[in-house]
Design a protein around this motif. Structure first.
Motif, PDB file in Angstrom:
ATOM      1  N   ILE A   1      -8.935   0.563 -19.661  1.00  0.00           N
ATOM      2  CA  ILE A   1      -7.716  -0.205 -19.385  1.00  0.00           C
ATOM      3  C   ILE A   1      -6.529   0.548 -19.978  1.00  0.00           C
ATOM      4  N   ASP A   2      -5.475   0.692 -19.172  1.00  0.00           N
ATOM      5  CA  ASP A   2      -4.254   1.384 -19.606  1.00  0.00           C
ATOM      6  C   ASP A   2      -3.115   0.371 -19.714  1.00  0.00           C
ATOM      7  N   THR A   3      -2.683   0.099 -20.968  1.00  0.00           N
ATOM      8  CA  THR A   3      -1.565  -0.811 -21.168  1.00  0.00           C
ATOM      9  C   THR A   3      -0.491  -0.094 -21.984  1.00  0.00           C
TER      10      THR A   3
ATOM     11  N   PRO B   1      -0.606   6.189  -9.039  1.00  0.00           N
ATOM     12  CA  PRO B   1      -1.492   7.031  -8.202  1.00  0.00           C
ATOM     13  C   PRO B   1      -1.456   6.660  -6.730  1.00  0.00           C
ATOM     14  N   LEU B   2      -1.032   5.418  -6.438  1.00  0.00           N
ATOM     15  CA  LEU B   2      -0.896   4.982  -5.041  1.00  0.00           C
ATOM     16  C   LEU B   2       0.572   5.012  -4.628  1.00  0.00           C
ATOM     17  N   GLY B   3       1.374   5.752  -5.385  1.00  0.00           N
ATOM     18  CA  GLY B   3       2.811   5.788  -5.100  1.00  0.00           C
ATOM     19  C   GLY B   3       3.467   4.447  -5.358  1.00  0.00           C
ATOM     20  N   GLN B   4       2.801   3.611  -6.156  1.00  0.00           N
ATOM     21  CA  GLN B   4       3.279   2.258  -6.463  1.00  0.00           C
ATOM     22  C   GLN B   4       3.519   1.444  -5.199  1.00  0.00           C
ATOM     23  N   GLY B   5       2.895   1.846  -4.095  1.00  0.00           N
ATOM     24  CA  GLY B   5       3.099   1.140  -2.829  1.00  0.00           C
ATOM     25  C   GLY B   5       4.503   1.319  -2.282  1.00  0.00           C
TER      26      GLY B   5
ATOM     27  N   VAL C   1       0.451  12.158 -24.830  1.00  0.00           N
ATOM     28  CA  VAL C   1       1.844  11.909 -24.458  1.00  0.00           C
ATOM     29  C   VAL C   1       1.910  11.453 -23.002  1.00  0.00           C
ATOM     30  N   SER C   2       3.104  11.045 -22.626  1.00  0.00           N
ATOM     31  CA  SER C   2       3.326  10.595 -21.256  1.00  0.00           C
ATOM     32  C   SER C   2       4.733  11.014 -20.834  1.00  0.00           C
ATOM     33  N   ASN C   3       4.846  11.418 -19.614  1.00  0.00           N
ATOM     34  CA  ASN C   3       6.146  11.794 -19.035  1.00  0.00           C
ATOM     35  C   ASN C   3       6.775  13.007 -19.720  1.00  0.00           C
ATOM     36  N   PHE C   4       5.936  13.842 -20.359  1.00  0.00           N
ATOM     37  CA  PHE C   4       6.474  15.048 -20.991  1.00  0.00           C
ATOM     38  C   PHE C   4       6.598  16.159 -19.943  1.00  0.00           C
TER      39      PHE C   4
ATOM     40  N   VAL D   1      -2.175  -1.745 -16.081  1.00  0.00           N
ATOM     41  CA  VAL D   1      -1.627  -3.115 -16.066  1.00  0.00           C
ATOM     42  C   VAL D   1      -0.106  -3.155 -16.194  1.00  0.00           C
ATOM     43  N   PHE D   2       0.568  -2.121 -15.716  1.00  0.00           N
ATOM     44  CA  PHE D   2       2.035  -2.158 -15.628  1.00  0.00           C
ATOM     45  C   PHE D   2       2.433  -3.266 -14.651  1.00  0.00           C
ATOM     46  N   LEU D   3       3.416  -4.081 -15.022  1.00  0.00           N
ATOM     47  CA  LEU D   3       3.917  -5.188 -14.211  1.00  0.00           C
ATOM     48  C   LEU D   3       2.925  -6.337 -14.058  1.00  0.00           C
TER      49      LEU D   3
ATOM     50  N   PRO E   1      -5.451   2.931 -11.014  1.00  0.00           N
ATOM     51  CA  PRO E   1      -4.610   2.138 -10.114  1.00  0.00           C
ATOM     52  C   PRO E   1      -4.504   0.700 -10.617  1.00  0.00           C
ATOM     53  N   LYS E   2      -3.341   0.127 -10.418  1.00  0.00           N
ATOM     54  CA  LYS E   2      -3.100  -1.251 -10.838  1.00  0.00           C
ATOM     55  C   LYS E   2      -3.284  -2.174  -9.652  1.00  0.00           C
ATOM     56  N   THR E   3      -3.998  -3.254  -9.857  1.00  0.00           N
ATOM     57  CA  THR E   3      -3.973  -4.342  -8.892  1.00  0.00           C
ATOM     58  C   THR E   3      -4.220  -5.648  -9.616  1.00  0.00           C
ATOM     59  N   ASN E   4      -3.580  -6.699  -9.130  1.00  0.00           N
ATOM     60  CA  ASN E   4      -3.809  -8.047  -9.651  1.00  0.00           C
ATOM     61  C   ASN E   4      -5.012  -8.703  -8.977  1.00  0.00           C
TER      62      ASN E   4
ATOM     63  N   ASN F   1      -1.498  14.284 -20.814  1.00  0.00           N
ATOM     64  CA  ASN F   1      -0.113  13.970 -20.471  1.00  0.00           C
ATOM     65  C   ASN F   1      -0.204  13.037 -19.263  1.00  0.00           C
ATOM     66  N   GLN F   2       0.298  11.826 -19.425  1.00  0.00           N
ATOM     67  CA  GLN F   2       0.245  10.829 -18.338  1.00  0.00           C
ATOM     68  C   GLN F   2       1.564  10.906 -17.577  1.00  0.00           C
ATOM     69  N   ILE F   3       1.507  11.336 -16.324  1.00  0.00           N
ATOM     70  CA  ILE F   3       2.720  11.612 -15.555  1.00  0.00           C
ATOM     71  C   ILE F   3       2.640  10.959 -14.174  1.00  0.00           C
TER      72      ILE F   3
ATOM     73  N   GLU G   1     -10.423  -8.426  -5.335  1.00  0.00           N
ATOM     74  CA  GLU G   1     -11.059  -7.719  -4.209  1.00  0.00           C
ATOM     75  C   GLU G   1     -10.560  -6.278  -4.125  1.00  0.00           C
ATOM     76  N   ARG G   2      -9.334  -6.047  -4.551  1.00  0.00           N
ATOM     77  CA  ARG G   2      -8.840  -4.664  -4.567  1.00  0.00           C
ATOM     78  C   ARG G   2      -9.414  -3.879  -5.740  1.00  0.00           C
ATOM     79  N   MET G   3      -9.715  -4.573  -6.839  1.00  0.00           N
ATOM     80  CA  MET G   3     -10.405  -3.875  -7.940  1.00  0.00           C
ATOM     81  C   MET G   3     -11.738  -3.327  -7.442  1.00  0.00           C
TER      82      MET G   3
ATOM     83  N   GLU H   1     -12.497  -2.721  -4.255  1.00  0.00           N
ATOM     84  CA  GLU H   1     -12.189  -1.665  -3.269  1.00  0.00           C
ATOM     85  C   GLU H   1     -11.847  -0.346  -3.973  1.00  0.00           C
ATOM     86  N   ASN H   2     -10.989  -0.426  -4.992  1.00  0.00           N
ATOM     87  CA  ASN H   2     -10.507   0.803  -5.637  1.00  0.00           C
ATOM     88  C   ASN H   2     -11.598   1.517  -6.421  1.00  0.00           C
ATOM     89  N   ALA H   3     -12.660   0.774  -6.767  1.00  0.00           N
ATOM     90  CA  ALA H   3     -13.775   1.405  -7.488  1.00  0.00           C
ATOM     91  C   ALA H   3     -14.890   1.847  -6.539  1.00  0.00           C
TER      92      ALA H   3
HETATM   93  P1  NDP Z   1       0.000   2.169  -8.457  1.00  0.00           P
HETATM   94  O1  NDP Z   1       0.240   3.438  -7.759  1.00  0.00           O
HETATM   95  O2  NDP Z   1      -1.311   1.930  -9.135  1.00  0.00           O
HETATM   96  O3  NDP Z   1       0.287   1.025  -7.393  1.00  0.00           O
HETATM   97  C1  NDP Z   1       0.189  -0.333  -7.684  1.00  0.00           C
HETATM   98  C2  NDP Z   1       0.556  -1.082  -6.402  1.00  0.00           C
HETATM   99  O4  NDP Z   1      -0.429  -0.816  -5.400  1.00  0.00           O
HETATM  100  C3  NDP Z   1       0.595  -2.557  -6.619  1.00  0.00           C
HETATM  101  O5  NDP Z   1       1.689  -3.057  -5.848  1.00  0.00           O
HETATM  102  C4  NDP Z   1      -0.724  -3.056  -6.018  1.00  0.00           C
HETATM  103  O6  NDP Z   1      -0.532  -4.353  -5.502  1.00  0.00           O
HETATM  104  C5  NDP Z   1      -0.973  -2.038  -4.930  1.00  0.00           C
HETATM  105  N1  NDP Z   1      -2.401  -1.787  -4.682  1.00  0.00           N
HETATM  106  C6  NDP Z   1      -3.383  -1.532  -5.572  1.00  0.00           C
HETATM  107  N2  NDP Z   1      -4.559  -1.332  -4.958  1.00  0.00           N
HETATM  108  C7  NDP Z   1      -4.330  -1.469  -3.637  1.00  0.00           C
HETATM  109  C8  NDP Z   1      -5.158  -1.387  -2.485  1.00  0.00           C
HETATM  110  N3  NDP Z   1      -6.463  -1.129  -2.569  1.00  0.00           N
HETATM  111  N4  NDP Z   1      -4.578  -1.583  -1.258  1.00  0.00           N
HETATM  112  C9  NDP Z   1      -3.252  -1.834  -1.150  1.00  0.00           C
HETATM  113  N5  NDP Z   1      -2.419  -1.919  -2.204  1.00  0.00           N
HETATM  114  C10 NDP Z   1      -2.965  -1.734  -3.441  1.00  0.00           C
HETATM  115  O7  NDP Z   1       1.214   1.955  -9.497  1.00  0.00           O
HETATM  116  P2  NDP Z   1       1.349   1.714 -11.048  1.00  0.00           P
HETATM  117  O8  NDP Z   1       2.759   1.993 -11.378  1.00  0.00           O
HETATM  118  O9  NDP Z   1       0.831   0.400 -11.438  1.00  0.00           O
HETATM  119  O10 NDP Z   1       0.471   2.850 -11.734  1.00  0.00           O
HETATM  120  C11 NDP Z   1      -0.830   2.654 -12.273  1.00  0.00           C
HETATM  121  C12 NDP Z   1      -0.788   2.539 -13.775  1.00  0.00           C
HETATM  122  O11 NDP Z   1      -0.178   3.700 -14.359  1.00  0.00           O
HETATM  123  C13 NDP Z   1       0.091   1.414 -14.301  1.00  0.00           C
HETATM  124  O12 NDP Z   1      -0.443   0.135 -14.087  1.00  0.00           O
HETATM  125  C14 NDP Z   1       0.240   1.815 -15.737  1.00  0.00           C
HETATM  126  O13 NDP Z   1      -0.933   1.549 -16.464  1.00  0.00           O
HETATM  127  C15 NDP Z   1       0.457   3.317 -15.581  1.00  0.00           C
HETATM  128  N6  NDP Z   1       1.903   3.655 -15.505  1.00  0.00           N
HETATM  129  C16 NDP Z   1       2.413   4.432 -16.528  1.00  0.00           C
HETATM  130  C17 NDP Z   1       3.717   4.813 -16.534  1.00  0.00           C
HETATM  131  C18 NDP Z   1       4.218   5.661 -17.639  1.00  0.00           C
HETATM  132  O14 NDP Z   1       5.448   5.831 -17.756  1.00  0.00           O
HETATM  133  N7  NDP Z   1       3.358   6.215 -18.459  1.00  0.00           N
HETATM  134  C19 NDP Z   1       4.671   4.377 -15.494  1.00  0.00           C
HETATM  135  C20 NDP Z   1       4.054   3.576 -14.451  1.00  0.00           C
HETATM  136  C21 NDP Z   1       2.712   3.263 -14.472  1.00  0.00           C
HETATM  137  P3  NDP Z   1      -1.407  -5.641  -5.981  1.00  0.00           P
HETATM  138  O15 NDP Z   1      -1.318  -5.733  -7.473  1.00  0.00           O
HETATM  139  O16 NDP Z   1      -0.750  -6.778  -5.277  1.00  0.00           O
HETATM  140  O17 NDP Z   1      -2.798  -5.392  -5.496  1.00  0.00           O
END
Ligand code: NDP
Length: 280
Positions: A48-50, A193-197, A142-145, A25-27, A235-238, A164-166, A241-243, A245-247
């Motif tokens: 859930i990862d917050t 995991p999706l390269g943050q798009g 830890v994370s980012n170690f 749930v980042f962002l 993976p994060k999505t708001n 280690n969350q990286i 329907e993508r939740m 899809e991603n599962a």
């Molecule tokens: P993700 O790689 O999960 O990408 C998220 C992006 O992908 C959003 O823009 C989302 O858009 C889009 N997306 C999700 N599912 C789909 C889909 N099926 N098709 C197309 N686009 C999709 O990036 P995050 O940075 O969010 O990484 C996941 C989680 O990792 C975070 O939410 C957080 O919990 C953790 N994290 C931890 C960090 C750390 O320093 N420890 C740093 C960054 C993240 P939309 O919401 O519009 O669907």
């Protein structure tokens, strides 16, 4: 409430079990978190990862409370923010996160970044280990170690982090760091995991053809790849329907050849901050 998604669970080095697939749930805006996490729990997510710094722990907590799902069926992670690092401040930071989440314990508490600006990752780790003993954090990690940070904390305590969350995705596969942490049984969690798009998965060699061959989306192939690599992924999505899809990634398998094709797509491409170059 639908059934839990059929994710495999991994056993952490302290014996606790973690669902390999969850929701990050980042962002996620504070006022949207309750709706988004409620959707995820209804879809069947149980992990859930917050983080404190995401400012949405309250909304996550409200969704959990409303769901009626027994606490032991959920896996909740939160993270200690950099400015809260230190032996004196870490316990209170966890208490504050628990208060916001409305929980008695988190399943996993992570040091969010090594944060060289503060130079406190070792004493903070020792404090995390003590917090584990209180039961307020079932597991600690830890994370980012980087390699050196892991060496520092393992040398200073007899407890290694369970994860280690990286940053990790097909264009940044982190194989050297993963090999280093495997010596202590540290599991790898993939953030972004999706390269943050921020790049198009279709531009990676062979990726689009693999998706087409399975009749799956590029994102589903990426998530499946993380799972088959033994990584923990949320993976994060708001969007609900993508939740779904991603599962929907448990009815196909990438072949050894397809895994090798994706392995060759590693470009060392970071989309986020390098842990050595943070000023936060
Ligand atoms: P993700 O790689 O999960 O990408 C998220 C992006 O992908 C959003 O823009 C989302 O858009 C889009 N997306 C999700 N599912 C789909 C889909 N099926 N098709 C197309 N686009 C999709 O990036 P995050 O940075 O969010 O990484 C996941 C989680 O990792 C975070 O939410 C957080 O919990 C953790 N994290 C931890 C960090 C750390 O320093 N420890 C740093 C960054 C993240 P939309 O919401 O519009 O669907």
């Amino acid at each position: 409430m639908t059934d839990a998604i059929p994710t495999p669970h991994l056993t952490l080095s302290d014996g606790h079990s973690i669902p390999q697939l969850g929701l990050g749930v980042f962002l996620v805006e504070p006022d949207e978190a309750e709706r988004i996490v409620s959707d995820a729990l209804e879809v069947g997510y149980r992990h859930i990862d917050t983080a404190r710094v995401y400012k949405n722990e309250e909304g996550v907590g409200r969704a959990i409370a409303k769901s009626g799902i027994p606490r032991e069926e959920l896996f909740i992670t939160t993270k200690l923010w950099n400015s809260d690092q230190g032996a004196d401040t870490t316990p209170a930071a966890l208490d504050a996160s628990l208060e916001r989440l409305g929980l008695d314990y988190v399943d996993l508490y992570l040091i969010h970044w090594p944060a060289p600006k503060y130079g406190k990752h070792v004493e903070t780790w020792q404090s995390m280990v003590e917090l584990r003993e209180t039961g307020k954090a079932r597991s600690v990690g830890v994370s980012n170690f980087l390699e050196q940070h892991l060496d520092d904390i393992v040398a200073a305590s007899d407890v290694s982090p369970v994860v280690n969350q990286i940053e990790l995705h097909p264009a940044l596969q982190q194989r050297a760091l993963r090999a280093h942490q495997a010596q202590w049984g540290i599991h790898t969690e993939s953030w972004g995991p999706l390269g943050q798009g921020k790049y198009d998965l279709a531009e990676l060699p062979g990726f689009a053809a693999i998706a087409e061959a399975h009749g799956k989306s590029l994102q589903q192939v990426a998530i499946r790849w993380h799972l088959q690599e033994g990584l923990i992924v949320f993976p994060k999505t708001n969007r609900r329907e993508r939740m779904v899809e991603n599962a929907d990634v448990f009815d196909f398998e990438l072949s050894a050849e397809q895994m090798a094709t994706i392995a060759s797509a590693d470009q060392g491409l970071r989309v986020g901050a390098h842990p050595d170059n943070t000023d936060f």
